[in-house]
Design a protein around this motif. Structure first.
Motif, PDB file in Angstrom:
ATOM      1  N   LEU A   1       9.990   7.141   9.040  1.00 38.40           N
ATOM      2  CA  LEU A   1       8.965   6.442   9.830  1.00 38.40           C
ATOM      3  C   LEU A   1       9.498   5.158  10.470  1.00 38.40           C
TER       4      LEU A   1
ATOM      5  N   ALA B   1       0.405   5.260   1.179  1.00 38.96           N
ATOM      6  CA  ALA B   1      -0.551   5.902   2.085  1.00 38.96           C
ATOM      7  C   ALA B   1      -0.250   7.386   2.301  1.00 38.96           C
ATOM      8  N   PRO B   2      -0.416   8.212   1.283  1.00 41.69           N
ATOM      9  CA  PRO B   2      -0.114   9.638   1.448  1.00 41.69           C
ATOM     10  C   PRO B   2      -1.191  10.403   2.222  1.00 41.69           C
ATOM     11  N   SER B   3      -0.797  11.530   2.783  1.00 43.97           N
ATOM     12  CA  SER B   3      -1.743  12.445   3.449  1.00 43.97           C
ATOM     13  C   SER B   3      -2.015  13.610   2.501  1.00 43.97           C
TER      14      SER B   3
ATOM     15  N   ARG C   1       0.847  -1.206   0.000  1.00 46.70           N
ATOM     16  CA  ARG C   1       0.000   0.000   0.000  1.00 46.70           C
ATOM     17  C   ARG C   1       0.875   1.246   0.000  1.00 46.70           C
TER      18      ARG C   1
ATOM     19  N   ARG D   1       7.997   2.352   3.035  1.00 47.91           N
ATOM     20  CA  ARG D   1       7.891   3.784   3.364  1.00 47.91           C
ATOM     21  C   ARG D   1       9.269   4.316   3.729  1.00 47.91           C
TER      22      ARG D   1
ATOM     23  N   GLU E   1      -4.659   9.162   3.816  1.00 44.14           N
ATOM     24  CA  GLU E   1      -4.570   9.340   5.267  1.00 44.14           C
ATOM     25  C   GLU E   1      -5.005  10.761   5.621  1.00 44.14           C
TER      26      GLU E   1
ATOM     27  N   VAL F   1      -3.061   3.846  11.269  1.00 42.55           N
ATOM     28  CA  VAL F   1      -2.211   3.114  10.331  1.00 42.55           C
ATOM     29  C   VAL F   1      -2.215   1.611  10.660  1.00 42.55           C
TER      30      VAL F   1
ATOM     31  N   TYR G   1      -2.248   9.174  13.898  1.00 37.70           N
ATOM     32  CA  TYR G   1      -1.521   8.479  12.827  1.00 37.70           C
ATOM     33  C   TYR G   1      -1.235   7.031  13.230  1.00 37.70           C
TER      34      TYR G   1
HETATM   35  N1  GLU Z   1       0.619   9.074   5.730  1.00 36.63           N
HETATM   36  C1  GLU Z   1       2.005   8.978   6.039  1.00 36.63           C
HETATM   37  C2  GLU Z   1       2.767  10.094   5.331  1.00 36.63           C
HETATM   38  O1  GLU Z   1       2.241  10.772   4.499  1.00 36.63           O
HETATM   39  C3  GLU Z   1       2.622   7.649   5.643  1.00 36.63           C
HETATM   40  C4  GLU Z   1       2.124   6.532   6.480  1.00 36.63           C
HETATM   41  C5  GLU Z   1       2.824   5.206   6.306  1.00 36.63           C
HETATM   42  O2  GLU Z   1       3.311   4.882   5.203  1.00 36.63           O
HETATM   43  O3  GLU Z   1       2.835   4.451   7.265  1.00 36.63           O
HETATM   44  O4  GLU Z   1       3.936  10.303   5.591  1.00 36.63           O
END
Ligand code: GLU
Length: 292
Positions: free
Chosen positions: A228, A9-11, A7, A224, A43, A210, A206
């Protein structure tokens, strides 16, 4: 055997930039190499900062890069009930408390301690750990403050959570952490202190969403950025506490600017849209992030 699930998962709180392009391409290509499924997740729990037009631009930018994803796209803002339910499980186990100190009050506490020569621990992102004043507050008093409209955040009782989980979990790292961590990696969730799980105005965080979503979507591979990597400590702990499966993780290098700093959404010049409008093609983007 079922196919692996990846996946991205951008914000949607700004334009995607070169760092997102690199992450999405590495992720998508890993999914293809593994004959995996590729999901996109929006996200957008922070309804004050996320905007629908940024969601549209994410779709445009990723499609332009040649990335294809499965429909429907999961949007976190449509799943607050799921996060509430997960929080409820942790609350029922006595692992959550409402915390009332404001950012300013925490800062004052830290400054006073440091002025007196007592260093204050910081989390891996550099934020001071929560003093934990409210850990022992009587439930009746906490309920009265909440009813009176005081701002608060639900925080994890980190020490109890670690005891309940039987100690810090491990995870499998297929990429590498900032210090080269790879293979079976030990976590250290205590470095984050009593992390926030939800807020009065946003019923999740978050970390909580997640973890809930990766499980709900059957994600087996999380790809990612290394920014993170340390958050994975919290994610693994929550997975253990909630009885959720552990994906494998692949943290990748970050794309930095000419000063060696991580790209941010406010740096217009590296946004994919600006680059596209200036005539860049997808293959130029690949070259710019070292993926030629
Ligand atoms: N939404 C997060 C971001 O934009 C990434 C989350 C993830 O990949 O766990 O940095």
């Amino acid at each position: 055997m079922s196919r692996p699930v990846f996946r991205f998962a951008p914000s949607p709180n700004g334009e995607l930039h070169l760092g997102h392009a690199y992450s999405a391409l590495v992720d998508y290509e890993a999914a293809q190499a593994a004959d995996g499924r590729f999901l996109l997740r929006i996200e957008d729990i922070d309804v004050t900062r996320c905007r629908p037009d940024y969601v549209e631009r994410i779709f445009e930018d990723l499609a332009w890069l040649g990335i294809r994803w499965e429909e429907p796209v999961r949007r976190q803002s449509e799943h607050f009930q799921d996060y509430r339910a997960a929080l409820g499980i942790l609350q029922d186990r006595g692992l959550v408390y409402p915390a009332f100190l404001s950012r300013g009050e925490i800062r004052a506490r830290v400054e006073a301690a440091e002025a007196a020569g007592r260093p204050w621990s910081r989390d891996p992102d550099g934020a001071p750990l929560y003093p934990g004043d409210d850990r022992a507050m009587e439930p009746d008093r906490a309920a009265a403050l909440i009813t009176a409209g005081r701002p608060f955040a639900y925080r994890l009782r980190m020490a109890e959570a670690l005891a309940t989980a039987g100690g810090p979990p491990v995870f499998r790292e297929h990429g590498s952490g900032p210090a080269g961590e790879t293979g079976v990696v030990a976590t250290d969730p205590a470095r984050w202190g009593d992390v926030i799980l939800a807020r009065r105005e946003i019923p999740t965080s978050y970390h909580l969403s997640v973890v809930v979503d990766d499980a709900a979507q059957g994600v087996t591979h999380v790809v990612r950025g290394q920014d993170l990597f340390h958050a994975t400590s919290v994610h693994r702990l929550l997975q253990v506490l909630l009885g959720l499966p552990a994906p494998v993780y692949r943290h990748h290098r970050l794309i930095v600017d000419e000063n060696g700093r991580k790209l941010s959404k406010s740096q217009r010049d590296t946004s994919l849209r600006a680059l596209r409008e200036a005539g860049a093609r997808p293959e130029d983007i690949r070259r710019m992030v070292g993926l030629a």
